[in-house]
Design a protein around this motif. Structure first.
Motif, mmCIF file in Angstrom:
data_model
loop_
_atom_site.group_PDB
_atom_site.id
_atom_site.type_symbol
_atom_site.label_atom_id
_atom_site.label_comp_id
_atom_site.label_asym_id
_atom_site.label_seq_id
_atom_site.Cartn_x
_atom_site.Cartn_y
_atom_site.Cartn_z
ATOM 1 N N HIS A 96 0.782 -1.237 0.000
ATOM 2 C CA HIS A 96 0.000 0.000 0.000
ATOM 3 C C HIS A 96 0.815 1.289 0.000
ATOM 4 C CE1 HIS A 96 -2.886 -3.046 1.462
ATOM 5 N NE2 HIS A 96 -3.795 -2.290 0.895
ATOM 6 N N LEU A 97 2.091 1.205 0.376
ATOM 7 C CA LEU A 97 2.888 2.431 0.490
ATOM 8 C C LEU A 97 3.023 3.155 -0.838
ATOM 9 C CD1 LEU A 97 4.663 4.355 2.120
ATOM 10 C CD2 LEU A 97 6.604 2.842 1.676
ATOM 11 N N SER A 98 3.319 2.394 -1.879
ATOM 12 C CA SER A 98 3.536 3.036 -3.179
ATOM 13 C C SER A 98 2.281 3.720 -3.711
ATOM 14 C CB SER A 98 4.058 2.022 -4.199
ATOM 15 O OG SER A 98 4.300 2.651 -5.436
ATOM 16 N N PRO A 99 1.143 3.009 -3.839
ATOM 17 C CA PRO A 99 -0.047 3.686 -4.391
ATOM 18 C C PRO A 99 -0.625 4.764 -3.483
ATOM 19 C CG PRO A 99 -0.594 1.458 -3.679
ATOM 20 C CD PRO A 99 0.892 1.574 -3.617
ATOM 21 N N GLN A 100 -0.458 4.627 -2.172
ATOM 22 C CA GLN A 100 -1.109 5.564 -1.266
ATOM 23 C C GLN A 100 -0.199 6.691 -0.798
ATOM 24 O OE1 GLN A 100 -3.348 3.660 1.845
ATOM 25 N NE2 GLN A 100 -4.265 2.191 0.457
ATOM 26 N N PHE A 101 1.085 6.595 -1.080
ATOM 27 C CA PHE A 101 1.972 7.698 -0.715
ATOM 28 C C PHE A 101 2.831 8.139 -1.892
ATOM 29 C CE2 PHE A 101 6.137 9.178 1.010
ATOM 30 C CZ PHE A 101 5.691 10.418 1.421
ATOM 31 N N HIS A 102 3.718 7.272 -2.363
ATOM 32 C CA HIS A 102 4.649 7.663 -3.421
ATOM 33 C C HIS A 102 3.928 8.109 -4.691
ATOM 34 C CE1 HIS A 102 8.139 6.562 -1.142
ATOM 35 N NE2 HIS A 102 7.753 5.315 -1.018
ATOM 36 N N GLU A 103 2.939 7.320 -5.127
ATOM 37 C CA GLU A 103 2.254 7.653 -6.381
ATOM 38 C C GLU A 103 1.387 8.902 -6.238
ATOM 39 O OE1 GLU A 103 0.260 4.251 -8.001
ATOM 40 O OE2 GLU A 103 2.070 3.005 -7.939
ATOM 41 N N LYS A 104 0.777 9.093 -5.059
ATOM 42 C CA LYS A 104 -0.013 10.309 -4.845
ATOM 43 C C LYS A 104 0.888 11.536 -4.823
ATOM 44 C CE LYS A 104 -4.049 8.430 -2.468
ATOM 45 N NZ LYS A 104 -4.860 8.451 -1.215
ATOM 46 N N LYS A 105 2.048 11.405 -4.191
ATOM 47 C CA LYS A 105 2.997 12.505 -4.139
ATOM 48 C C LYS A 105 3.505 12.837 -5.546
ATOM 49 C CE LYS A 105 7.411 13.822 -2.046
ATOM 50 N NZ LYS A 105 8.522 13.389 -1.169
ATOM 51 N N LEU A 106 3.800 11.799 -6.325
ATOM 52 C CA LEU A 106 4.266 11.997 -7.700
ATOM 53 C C LEU A 106 3.190 12.644 -8.552
ATOM 54 C CD1 LEU A 106 6.562 11.535 -9.728
ATOM 55 C CD2 LEU A 106 5.612 9.259 -10.173
ATOM 56 N N ALA A 107 1.940 12.194 -8.394
ATOM 57 C CA ALA A 107 0.834 12.759 -9.169
ATOM 58 C C ALA A 107 0.638 14.230 -8.832
ATOM 59 C CB ALA A 107 -0.444 11.972 -8.896
ATOM 60 N N LYS A 108 0.774 14.578 -7.560
ATOM 61 C CA LYS A 108 0.629 15.971 -7.161
ATOM 62 C C LYS A 108 1.725 16.825 -7.783
ATOM 63 C CE LYS A 108 0.419 19.123 -3.240
ATOM 64 N NZ LYS A 108 0.344 19.310 -1.781
ATOM 65 N N LEU A 109 2.950 16.312 -7.785
ATOM 66 C CA LEU A 109 4.071 17.046 -8.357
ATOM 67 C C LEU A 109 3.876 17.262 -9.851
ATOM 68 C CD1 LEU A 109 6.882 18.299 -7.975
ATOM 69 C CD2 LEU A 109 7.867 16.022 -8.283
ATOM 70 N N LYS A 110 3.432 16.218 -10.550
ATOM 71 C CA LYS A 110 3.217 16.319 -11.992
ATOM 72 C C LYS A 110 2.115 17.320 -12.330
ATOM 73 C CE LYS A 110 4.719 11.673 -13.405
ATOM 74 N NZ LYS A 110 4.288 10.361 -13.966
ATOM 75 N N ALA A 111 1.119 17.443 -11.464
ATOM 76 C CA ALA A 111 -0.029 18.312 -11.742
ATOM 77 C C ALA A 111 0.248 19.787 -11.456
ATOM 78 C CB ALA A 111 -1.235 17.851 -10.927
ATOM 79 N N LEU A 112 1.341 20.086 -10.768
ATOM 80 C CA LEU A 112 1.625 21.471 -10.402
ATOM 81 C C LEU A 112 1.893 22.332 -11.637
ATOM 82 C CD1 LEU A 112 3.995 21.127 -7.294
ATOM 83 C CD2 LEU A 112 1.578 21.791 -7.313
ATOM 84 N N THR A 113 1.447 23.581 -11.551
ATOM 85 C CA THR A 113 1.759 24.581 -12.563
ATOM 86 C C THR A 113 2.430 25.760 -11.861
ATOM 87 O OG1 THR A 113 -0.337 25.770 -12.314
ATOM 88 C CG2 THR A 113 -0.292 23.919 -13.891
ATOM 89 N N LEU A 114 3.084 26.605 -12.620
ATOM 90 C CA LEU A 114 3.701 27.788 -12.029
ATOM 91 C C LEU A 114 2.647 28.637 -11.335
ATOM 92 C CD1 LEU A 114 6.157 29.641 -11.597
ATOM 93 C CD2 LEU A 114 5.541 30.783 -13.749
ATOM 94 N N ASP A 115 1.516 28.828 -11.981
ATOM 95 C CA ASP A 115 0.461 29.648 -11.404
ATOM 96 C C ASP A 115 -0.003 29.089 -10.058
ATOM 97 O OD1 ASP A 115 -1.165 32.024 -11.969
ATOM 98 O OD2 ASP A 115 -2.860 30.635 -11.903
ATOM 99 N N THR A 116 -0.087 27.765 -9.959
ATOM 100 C CA THR A 116 -0.508 27.123 -8.719
ATOM 101 C C THR A 116 0.436 27.442 -7.575
ATOM 102 O OG1 THR A 116 -1.524 25.277 -9.916
ATOM 103 C CG2 THR A 116 -1.016 24.931 -7.601
ATOM 104 N N ILE A 117 1.727 27.259 -7.790
ATOM 105 C CA ILE A 117 2.666 27.446 -6.685
ATOM 106 C C ILE A 117 2.857 28.921 -6.342
ATOM 107 C CG2 ILE A 117 3.833 25.276 -7.224
ATOM 108 C CD1 ILE A 117 6.185 26.887 -8.326
ATOM 109 N N ILE A 118 2.748 29.807 -7.346
ATOM 110 C CA ILE A 118 2.907 31.243 -7.087
ATOM 111 C C ILE A 118 1.751 31.775 -6.249
ATOM 112 C CG2 ILE A 118 2.846 33.521 -8.181
ATOM 113 C CD1 ILE A 118 5.557 32.178 -8.292
ATOM 114 N N LYS A 119 0.545 31.309 -6.536
ATOM 115 C CA LYS A 119 -0.633 31.833 -5.842
ATOM 116 C C LYS A 119 -0.853 31.221 -4.471
ATOM 117 C CE LYS A 119 -3.270 33.484 -9.818
ATOM 118 N NZ LYS A 119 -4.523 33.369 -10.601
ATOM 119 N N ARG A 120 -0.249 30.060 -4.191
ATOM 120 C CA ARG A 120 -0.466 29.401 -2.909
ATOM 121 C C ARG A 120 0.515 29.833 -1.829
ATOM 122 N NH1 ARG A 120 -1.672 23.016 -4.349
ATOM 123 N NH2 ARG A 120 -3.720 23.320 -5.308
#
Length: 247
Positions: free
Chosen positions: A16-40
């Motif tokens: 469960h570690l990979s799908p519930q932590f590593h893959e979620k963390k990777l998916a979040k990183l891939k989904a980031l945009t410059l606008d997202t991180i600048i505004k947050r």
């Protein structure tokens, strides 16, 4: 209580570690945009810290964004481990009651548990809300849950950290070793979890480092184009983008 088979805990973590932590963390990183991180994130903070290059600013904002979600994602995974362990030891079950995560019986007591990542998770209003949830849950269990004569023990469980004054009046705050011992009956489980949690870290981290480097390069280029004048950060333009009201 049934003795916990540490091998089963290790298998659960491995599956469960990979799908519930590593893959979620990777998916979040891939989904980031410059606008997202600048505004947050807080541009005033980075100005006060003396950020002068686009690369340094973007790296700081990117890492702060990723780490802020990391604690939540991993905290949710630790909660699942705790519920699994408690189910194995005491037939514990995930609670359907608002504000609770887990319920189980042991030694003539009925335990209701809310699980937090660490001991410093909430402000005074959030603590009061937790206490209110405990009070309501006890009342419901006694009136319609068939536990009118049972001793109901409310637990604020923290997966790491310490609190050497666990008695909080109408509930107990159990952190780190005390929490994992309650969940499993194993005094050393808090230590035994470390190795299986790190088993796939090297492989997964290599992928994260690669994606992070790609995002850092792309965002730095985009930031230079949008928020820099001849290589100098235009803080006025940045703060307008971050905090300015729409006309």
């Amino acid at each position: 209580m049934r003795p916990i088979d540490l091998g089963l805990v290790e298998i659960f973590i491995g599956e469960h570690l990979s799908p519930q932590f590593h893959e979620k963390k990777l998916a979040k990183l891939k989904a980031l945009t410059l606008d997202t991180i600048i505004k947050r994130k807080n541009p005033y903070l980075f100005k006060a810290k003396g950020a002068v290059t686009a690369n340094d600013l973007i790296e700081a904002v990117l890492d702060a964004t990723v780490s802020s979600g990391e604690e939540t994602i991993f905290g949710n995974f630790l909660e699942k481990i705790a519920i699994f362990v408690c189910k194995e030891a005491y037939d514990g079950k995930k609670s359907s009651t608002t504000g609770l995560d887990l319920e189980f019986q042991h030694d003539g007591r009925y335990y209701i548990v809310t699980i937090k990542s660490g001991p410093n998770w909430g402000n005074s209003d959030q603590i009061k809300k937790m206490q209110s949830n405990f009070t309501k849950a006890k009342k419901t269990l006694r009136t319609s849950g068939g536990l009118d004569k049972a001793e109901i023990v409310a637990i604020e469980g923290c997966c790491y950290g310490k609190d050497d004054s666990p008695e909080k009046g109408d509930y107990q705050k159990l952190c780190g070793q005390r929490f994992w011992k309650l969940m499993s009956g194993r005094n050393e489980l808090y230590r035994e979890l470390i190795e299986p949690l790190g088993a796939s870290a090297t492989e997964r981290n290599a992928t994260l480092v690669e994606i992070r480097a790609q995002k850092l390069n792309l965002f730095t280029k985009e930031f230079l184009d949008k928020f820099c004048n001849e290589g100098v950060i235009n803080w006025d333009k940045l703060i307008r983008h971050n905090s300015g009201a729409k006309a």
